[in-house]
Write a protein that holds these residues in place. Structure first.
Motif, PDB file in Angstrom:
ATOM      1  N   ILE A   5      39.702  18.590  18.445  1.00  0.00           N
ATOM      2  CA  ILE A   5      40.529  18.574  17.240  1.00  0.00           C
ATOM      3  C   ILE A   5      39.629  18.121  16.101  1.00  0.00           C
ATOM      4  CG2 ILE A   5      42.518  17.569  16.095  1.00  0.00           C
ATOM      5  CD1 ILE A   5      43.761  17.224  18.894  1.00  0.00           C
ATOM      6  N   HIS A   6      39.410  19.024  15.176  1.00  0.00           N
ATOM      7  CA  HIS A   6      38.504  18.740  14.069  1.00  0.00           C
ATOM      8  C   HIS A   6      39.288  18.260  12.856  1.00  0.00           C
ATOM      9  CE1 HIS A   6      35.093  20.599  16.073  1.00  0.00           C
ATOM     10  NE2 HIS A   6      35.916  21.552  16.455  1.00  0.00           N
ATOM     11  N   PRO A   7      38.786  17.249  12.173  1.00  0.00           N
ATOM     12  CA  PRO A   7      39.418  16.820  10.923  1.00  0.00           C
ATOM     13  C   PRO A   7      39.215  17.890   9.834  1.00  0.00           C
ATOM     14  CG  PRO A   7      37.874  15.151  11.729  1.00  0.00           C
ATOM     15  CD  PRO A   7      37.696  16.384  12.569  1.00  0.00           C
ATOM     16  N   PHE A   8      40.138  17.898   8.900  1.00  0.00           N
ATOM     17  CA  PHE A   8      40.079  18.807   7.756  1.00  0.00           C
ATOM     18  C   PHE A   8      38.719  18.715   7.067  1.00  0.00           C
ATOM     19  CE2 PHE A   8      43.091  20.361   4.178  1.00  0.00           C
ATOM     20  CZ  PHE A   8      43.211  21.603   4.770  1.00  0.00           C
ATOM     21  N   ARG A  55      37.336  33.984   9.148  1.00  0.00           N
ATOM     22  CA  ARG A  55      37.846  35.126   9.912  1.00  0.00           C
ATOM     23  C   ARG A  55      37.512  34.968  11.400  1.00  0.00           C
ATOM     24  NH1 ARG A  55      35.178  38.456   7.364  1.00  0.00           N
ATOM     25  NH2 ARG A  55      36.695  38.825   5.726  1.00  0.00           N
ATOM     26  N   GLU A  56      36.262  34.643  11.685  1.00  0.00           N
ATOM     27  CA  GLU A  56      35.839  34.502  13.082  1.00  0.00           C
ATOM     28  C   GLU A  56      36.573  33.374  13.795  1.00  0.00           C
ATOM     29  OE1 GLU A  56      31.610  34.053  12.951  1.00  0.00           O
ATOM     30  OE2 GLU A  56      31.280  36.187  12.538  1.00  0.00           O
ATOM     31  N   GLU A  57      36.718  32.255  13.131  1.00  0.00           N
ATOM     32  CA  GLU A  57      37.377  31.123  13.768  1.00  0.00           C
ATOM     33  C   GLU A  57      38.851  31.415  14.019  1.00  0.00           C
ATOM     34  OE1 GLU A  57      35.673  28.976  15.123  1.00  0.00           O
ATOM     35  OE2 GLU A  57      33.803  29.108  14.015  1.00  0.00           O
ATOM     36  N   ARG A  58      39.488  32.121  13.120  1.00  0.00           N
ATOM     37  CA  ARG A  58      40.893  32.474  13.310  1.00  0.00           C
ATOM     38  C   ARG A  58      41.041  33.498  14.426  1.00  0.00           C
ATOM     39  NH1 ARG A  58      43.633  36.510  11.675  1.00  0.00           N
ATOM     40  NH2 ARG A  58      42.138  37.164  10.120  1.00  0.00           N
ATOM     41  N   LEU A  59      40.216  34.534  14.414  1.00  0.00           N
ATOM     42  CA  LEU A  59      40.316  35.599  15.405  1.00  0.00           C
ATOM     43  C   LEU A  59      39.909  35.141  16.802  1.00  0.00           C
ATOM     44  CD1 LEU A  59      38.971  38.641  13.369  1.00  0.00           C
ATOM     45  CD2 LEU A  59      41.335  38.151  14.014  1.00  0.00           C
ATOM     46  N   TRP A  64      38.313  25.547  15.987  1.00  0.00           N
ATOM     47  CA  TRP A  64      38.597  25.383  14.565  1.00  0.00           C
ATOM     48  C   TRP A  64      39.887  26.052  14.130  1.00  0.00           C
ATOM     49  CZ3 TRP A  64      35.797  22.098  11.758  1.00  0.00           C
ATOM     50  CH2 TRP A  64      34.547  21.734  12.241  1.00  0.00           C
ATOM     51  N   ALA A  65      40.511  26.844  14.984  1.00  0.00           N
ATOM     52  CA  ALA A  65      41.674  27.644  14.588  1.00  0.00           C
ATOM     53  C   ALA A  65      42.799  26.789  14.007  1.00  0.00           C
ATOM     54  CB  ALA A  65      42.183  28.474  15.760  1.00  0.00           C
ATOM     55  N   MET A  66      43.071  25.645  14.596  1.00  0.00           N
ATOM     56  CA  MET A  66      44.163  24.801  14.097  1.00  0.00           C
ATOM     57  C   MET A  66      43.895  24.296  12.685  1.00  0.00           C
ATOM     58  SD  MET A  66      45.412  22.678  17.452  1.00  0.00           S
ATOM     59  CE  MET A  66      46.550  21.714  16.479  1.00  0.00           C
ATOM     60  N   VAL A  67      42.677  23.895  12.432  1.00  0.00           N
ATOM     61  CA  VAL A  67      42.365  23.367  11.099  1.00  0.00           C
ATOM     62  C   VAL A  67      42.268  24.505  10.078  1.00  0.00           C
ATOM     63  CG1 VAL A  67      39.836  23.218  11.272  1.00  0.00           C
ATOM     64  CG2 VAL A  67      41.065  21.555   9.911  1.00  0.00           C
ATOM     65  N   VAL A  68      41.842  25.699  10.502  1.00  0.00           N
ATOM     66  CA  VAL A  68      41.850  26.869   9.613  1.00  0.00           C
ATOM     67  C   VAL A  68      43.297  27.215   9.268  1.00  0.00           C
ATOM     68  CG1 VAL A  68      41.334  29.340   9.449  1.00  0.00           C
ATOM     69  CG2 VAL A  68      39.621  27.767  10.372  1.00  0.00           C
TER      70      VAL A  68
END
Length: 80
Positions: A5-8, A55-59, A64-68
């Motif tokens: 879980i990455h911080p903002f 784009r890559e992190e979301r796809l 990182w998807a949660m923070v994106v």
């Protein structure tokens, strides 16, 4: 598999942006709200490299998807 879980602030650092709380709030205030139909990575203020990272992190549904997603929600909302 356990996801980190990455911080903002780490996402902003990954994007090469100032990552302190005040700078993050200012960035969101300046750039929001994005139009409803605009994807986060399509916003005109990103560099090509920043847009590609988002784009890559979301796809990839990466760590990182949660923070994106959190950034997406923040930029599509109304500024405070």
């Amino acid at each position: 598999m356990e996801h980190a879980i990455h911080p903002f602030s780490e996402l902003f650092a990954q994007l090469g942006l100032p990552d302190d709380h005040a700078s993050i709030q200012q960035f969101i205030a300046i750039h929001s709200p994005l139009p409803d139909g605009m994807r986060l990575e399509e916003a005109p203020f990103w560099t090509p490299a920043q847009a590609q990272l988002l784009r890559e992190e979301r796809l990839d549904d990466a760590d990182w998807a949660m923070v994106v997603d959190r950034l997406n929600v923040a930029l599509h909302g109304s500024p405070d």
